[in-house]
Enzyme design. Sequence first.
Site, PDB file in Angstrom:
ATOM      1  N   GLU A   1       0.498  -1.361  27.954  1.00  0.00           N
ATOM      2  CA  GLU A   1      -0.383  -1.976  28.949  1.00  0.00           C
ATOM      3  C   GLU A   1      -1.867  -1.684  28.705  1.00  0.00           C
ATOM      4  O   GLU A   1      -2.709  -2.071  29.511  1.00  0.00           O
ATOM      5  CB  GLU A   1       0.012  -1.508  30.354  1.00  0.00           C
ATOM      6  CG  GLU A   1       1.465  -1.755  30.719  1.00  0.00           C
ATOM      7  CD  GLU A   1       1.857  -3.225  30.844  1.00  0.00           C
ATOM      8  OE1 GLU A   1       1.029  -4.117  30.539  1.00  0.00           O
ATOM      9  OE2 GLU A   1       2.996  -3.484  31.246  1.00  0.00           O
TER      10      GLU A   1
ATOM     11  N   TYR B   1       6.708  -6.861  36.638  1.00  0.00           N
ATOM     12  CA  TYR B   1       6.604  -8.234  37.145  1.00  0.00           C
ATOM     13  C   TYR B   1       6.389  -9.271  36.047  1.00  0.00           C
ATOM     14  O   TYR B   1       6.291 -10.449  36.318  1.00  0.00           O
ATOM     15  CB  TYR B   1       5.455  -8.322  38.159  1.00  0.00           C
ATOM     16  CG  TYR B   1       4.147  -7.794  37.603  1.00  0.00           C
ATOM     17  CD1 TYR B   1       3.311  -8.593  36.833  1.00  0.00           C
ATOM     18  CD2 TYR B   1       3.768  -6.474  37.826  1.00  0.00           C
ATOM     19  CE1 TYR B   1       2.137  -8.104  36.308  1.00  0.00           C
ATOM     20  CE2 TYR B   1       2.585  -5.974  37.310  1.00  0.00           C
ATOM     21  CZ  TYR B   1       1.775  -6.800  36.556  1.00  0.00           C
ATOM     22  OH  TYR B   1       0.612  -6.305  36.029  1.00  0.00           O
ATOM     23  N   GLY B   2       6.331  -8.840  34.790  1.00  0.00           N
ATOM     24  CA  GLY B   2       6.042  -9.765  33.698  1.00  0.00           C
ATOM     25  C   GLY B   2       7.011  -9.603  32.554  1.00  0.00           C
ATOM     26  O   GLY B   2       8.221  -9.752  32.716  1.00  0.00           O
ATOM     27  N   THR B   3       6.492  -9.260  31.390  1.00  0.00           N
ATOM     28  CA  THR B   3       7.310  -9.220  30.177  1.00  0.00           C
ATOM     29  C   THR B   3       8.279  -8.048  30.135  1.00  0.00           C
ATOM     30  O   THR B   3       9.103  -7.972  29.227  1.00  0.00           O
ATOM     31  CB  THR B   3       6.426  -9.184  28.918  1.00  0.00           C
ATOM     32  OG1 THR B   3       5.689  -7.968  28.894  1.00  0.00           O
ATOM     33  CG2 THR B   3       5.483 -10.388  28.871  1.00  0.00           C
ATOM     34  N   LEU B   4       8.211  -7.146  31.120  1.00  0.00           N
ATOM     35  CA  LEU B   4       9.166  -6.031  31.187  1.00  0.00           C
ATOM     36  C   LEU B   4      10.356  -6.346  32.090  1.00  0.00           C
ATOM     37  O   LEU B   4      11.284  -5.551  32.182  1.00  0.00           O
ATOM     38  CB  LEU B   4       8.460  -4.760  31.686  1.00  0.00           C
ATOM     39  CG  LEU B   4       7.502  -4.128  30.683  1.00  0.00           C
ATOM     40  CD1 LEU B   4       6.568  -3.151  31.378  1.00  0.00           C
ATOM     41  CD2 LEU B   4       8.278  -3.438  29.572  1.00  0.00           C
TER      42      LEU B   4
END
Length: 144
Positions: free
Chosen positions: A84, A12-15
Site C-alpha cells: 500500500e 475493499y479493493g484488490t485484497l
Amino acid sequence: MSRGVRLPFFVYGTLRPGEPNHGAYLRGRSAAEAPARLTGAVLYEGPGYPYLVEDPGGGQVRGELITALPSAYERLLADLDVLEVCAPGDPRNLYDRVVREVTLLDGAAARAWVYVAAPRVAARLRASGAVIGGGDWASFRARG
C-alpha cells in the site's frame, strides 16, 4: 495504538476474495474473512485499484474484515504496508493505515486497520477523481 495490539484488516479493493492480491498476500495467512462495511467513506478509481477517502457525509464502502493467523500477523502487516506504499509519517505515502470501526453483516462492530488515501492523494481525488458509485470495488470491476 499500543504495540502488540493485533487488529483485523478491512480490505475493499484488490485484497478482497477473488481479487488478484488476495491470493498473493492473504491465502494461507488469514484465520477468518467476513463481509463488512465502513461508513463515512467514498471509493475513487485508481490505476487498477481503488482509493478509500474518508468523507463524513459519504456513503458506505463494502469489503471484508480479514483476521490474520497469529503466526502470520507481523509479516502480513509489514507486507501490506509495502503493498500500500504506507510508511508511518512519510509524505510520499499513497495510503495511511488508520484504525476505524467497521460493521459486520450481523450489525456487530469491530475495530480494524484500514488503508485510506494519504492526504495529498485524497485532495487530488476530491478535486478531480472519479467516484466508484455504491462503494463496492468488486461490483465496479464486474461492470467494467
